[in-house]
Write a protein that holds these residues in place. Structure first.
Motif, PDB file in Angstrom:
ATOM      1  N   GLY A 181       0.853  -1.185   0.000  1.00 50.78           N
ATOM      2  CA  GLY A 181       0.000   0.000   0.000  1.00 50.78           C
ATOM      3  C   GLY A 181       0.893   1.241   0.000  1.00 50.78           C
ATOM      4  N   VAL A 182       0.409   2.304  -0.581  1.00 51.45           N
ATOM      5  CA  VAL A 182       1.203   3.536  -0.677  1.00 51.45           C
ATOM      6  C   VAL A 182       0.410   4.702  -0.097  1.00 51.45           C
ATOM      7  CG1 VAL A 182       2.466   5.039  -2.238  1.00 51.45           C
ATOM      8  CG2 VAL A 182       2.025   2.678  -2.901  1.00 51.45           C
ATOM      9  N   HIS A 183       1.044   5.473   0.756  1.00 51.72           N
ATOM     10  CA  HIS A 183       0.392   6.675   1.287  1.00 51.72           C
ATOM     11  C   HIS A 183       0.815   7.877   0.445  1.00 51.72           C
ATOM     12  CE1 HIS A 183      -0.184   5.074   5.652  1.00 51.72           C
ATOM     13  NE2 HIS A 183      -0.351   4.135   4.739  1.00 51.72           N
ATOM     14  N   LEU A 184      -0.156   8.626   0.003  1.00 51.20           N
ATOM     15  CA  LEU A 184       0.109   9.810  -0.837  1.00 51.20           C
ATOM     16  C   LEU A 184      -0.562  11.029  -0.230  1.00 51.20           C
ATOM     17  CD1 LEU A 184       0.941  10.500  -3.993  1.00 51.20           C
ATOM     18  CD2 LEU A 184       1.299   8.170  -3.190  1.00 51.20           C
ATOM     19  N   SER A 204       0.704   4.130 -11.285  1.00 49.81           N
ATOM     20  CA  SER A 204      -0.148   3.201 -12.040  1.00 49.81           C
ATOM     21  C   SER A 204       0.683   2.129 -12.739  1.00 49.81           C
ATOM     22  CB  SER A 204      -0.995   3.962 -13.061  1.00 49.81           C
ATOM     23  OG  SER A 204      -0.191   4.362 -14.158  1.00 49.81           O
ATOM     24  N   LYS A 205       1.973   2.406 -12.900  1.00 50.61           N
ATOM     25  CA  LYS A 205       2.824   1.441 -13.610  1.00 50.61           C
ATOM     26  C   LYS A 205       3.606   0.519 -12.668  1.00 50.61           C
ATOM     27  CE  LYS A 205       2.938   4.364 -17.595  1.00 50.61           C
ATOM     28  NZ  LYS A 205       3.537   5.471 -18.285  1.00 50.61           N
ATOM     29  N   LEU A 206       3.435   0.725 -11.365  1.00 48.48           N
ATOM     30  CA  LEU A 206       4.174  -0.097 -10.398  1.00 48.48           C
ATOM     31  C   LEU A 206       3.317  -1.274  -9.915  1.00 48.48           C
ATOM     32  CD1 LEU A 206       5.845   2.562  -8.064  1.00 48.48           C
ATOM     33  CD2 LEU A 206       6.859   1.377 -10.011  1.00 48.48           C
ATOM     34  N   ASP A 207       4.004  -2.284  -9.388  1.00 41.21           N
ATOM     35  CA  ASP A 207       3.311  -3.458  -8.857  1.00 41.21           C
ATOM     36  C   ASP A 207       2.886  -3.174  -7.412  1.00 41.21           C
ATOM     37  OD1 ASP A 207       2.348  -5.952  -8.346  1.00 41.21           O
ATOM     38  OD2 ASP A 207       4.308  -6.936  -8.248  1.00 41.21           O
ATOM     39  N   ILE A 208       1.893  -2.300  -7.288  1.00 40.73           N
ATOM     40  CA  ILE A 208       1.362  -1.990  -5.952  1.00 40.73           C
ATOM     41  C   ILE A 208      -0.087  -2.464  -5.909  1.00 40.73           C
ATOM     42  CG2 ILE A 208       2.880  -0.025  -5.535  1.00 40.73           C
ATOM     43  CD1 ILE A 208       0.478   1.781  -6.262  1.00 40.73           C
ATOM     44  N   GLN A 209      -0.591  -2.680  -4.695  1.00 44.05           N
ATOM     45  CA  GLN A 209      -1.943  -3.227  -4.574  1.00 44.05           C
ATOM     46  C   GLN A 209      -2.929  -2.229  -3.965  1.00 44.05           C
ATOM     47  OE1 GLN A 209       0.974  -5.148  -3.949  1.00 44.05           O
ATOM     48  NE2 GLN A 209       0.494  -5.692  -6.052  1.00 44.05           N
ATOM     49  N   GLY A 210      -2.418  -1.170  -3.348  1.00 42.82           N
ATOM     50  CA  GLY A 210      -3.338  -0.224  -2.713  1.00 42.82           C
ATOM     51  C   GLY A 210      -2.753   1.165  -2.599  1.00 42.82           C
ATOM     52  N   ILE A 211      -3.653   2.150  -2.537  1.00 46.32           N
ATOM     53  CA  ILE A 211      -3.228   3.545  -2.354  1.00 46.32           C
ATOM     54  C   ILE A 211      -4.105   4.173  -1.278  1.00 46.32           C
ATOM     55  CG2 ILE A 211      -3.125   5.849  -3.420  1.00 46.32           C
ATOM     56  CD1 ILE A 211      -2.516   4.564  -6.063  1.00 46.32           C
TER      57      ILE A 211
END
Ligand code: SF4
Length: 306
Positions: A181-184, A204-211
């Motif tokens: 998950g990424v905090h923005l 959007s191009k990274l292998d992340i699952q949540g924002i």
């Protein structure tokens, strides 16, 4: 996706088929941006008192979990919980102490998930392996505080890490199959609208699952508050934030879970923007804005990737 965005509630319902509550935990960890290793000032907006119900109260992890489970069982009849190690940097310690703190969840059959919030420069392979070892029994996520992909803005926030630290952490975390998950923060005064959209396109191009989205906010007793008193810091209005969130999410693939659209804060410490605590209204307005545009999360993804 029929909804306008992929909500965290929908994700959890899909995983567990019932209501699940996240228990916020202050496990007593510190942060290298506060203890002097990187800085003693911390991020300019940081005041962990504003986030955690437990910060400063020095209850142990077991007590915090016990009290929360009892409270939510009684109040809402919830039977399943996620342990969310939230305050400060929850991988900033030696392996033995990390394991001891995380292992507390094993004493609670009601705990179904382990979420760990940390800085992208507070991780290494040994720690990732430890966190990955809970994967067979629990839903495991690591949430990284990034805030923006723009290194100059990271410096202005006194984050003391770079975007590259983050991309390296993502690669390592995904190597062990752990959800990221990424905090923005949206609404940083140093960034233009185009910069914020660039954040969305890069993520959007990274292998992340949540924002998890936040609006820049000012707490008492922070560096940002001092700056604000000297020269008012431009924060987005509610209307600007709503538009920004929709513009941002249109560029985010619709399989990425939106862990949060807006955070709330303890009113005792919050200086501005006060509208952020009217969470339900902000969320409603975001849905309405999407509906009036006829768009939703991911609407522009194919266009951006061409
Ligand atoms: S990394 Fe987190 S805990 Fe550390 S100073 Fe920044 S906001 Fe505060």
């Amino acid at each position: 996706m029929n909804e306008t965005y992929y909500s965290f509630n929908k994700y959890l319902r899909g995983k567990f088929g019932e209501r699940v509550h996240r228990i916020s935990i202050d496990a007593g960890f510190n942060c290298p941006n506060v203890d002097g290793v990187l800085s003693k000032e911390g991020c300019i907006y940081c005041d962990n008192k504003g986030f955690s119900a437990y910060a400063g109260k020095a209850k142990d992890v077991k007590t915090q979990i016990t009290e929360s489970i009892e409270y939510y069982k009684k109040k809402s009849g919830i039977k399943k919980f996620i342990a969310y190690f939230q305050a400060f940097s929850n991988t900033y310690s030696d392996i033995k102490s990390l394991k001891e703190k995380y292992d507390t969840i094993r004493q609670f059959p009601e705990i179904a998930g382990l979420f760990i919030s940390t800085r992208p420069d507070c991780i290494n392979e040994e720690k990732i392996k430890l966190i990955g070892s809970y994967k067979n029994e629990y839903l495991v996520w690591i949430e990284y505080g990034l805030q923006t992909t723009n290194d100059q803005a990271l410096q202005a926030l006194n984050r003391n890490h770079t975007y590259e630290n983050f991309t390296r952490a993502v690669t390592l975390t995904r190597k062990y199959g752990i959800n990221v998950g990424v905090h923005l923060i949206l609404g940083l005064p140093w960034l233009t609208h185009a910069d914020t959209m660039r954040d969305a396109i890069l993520l959007s191009k990274l292998d992340i699952q949540g924002i998890k989205l936040h609006v820049l906010h000012i707490f008492k007793d922070t560096k940002l508050y001092q700056m604000h008193k000297e020269r008012p810091v431009k924060l987005p209005t509610q209307k600007e934030y709503i538009k920004m969130v929709c513009d941002f999410l249109e560029r985010i693939p619709d399989n990425i879970v939106i862990l949060r659209l807006i955070s709330s804060a303890n009113p005792k410490f919050l200086v501005a923007p006060l509208w952020m605590n009217d969470k339900n209204s902000v969320i409603d307005c975001i849905k309405k804005e999407f509906m009036s545009r006829g768009t939703k999360q991911g609407y522009l993804v194919k266009i951006n990737n061409n």
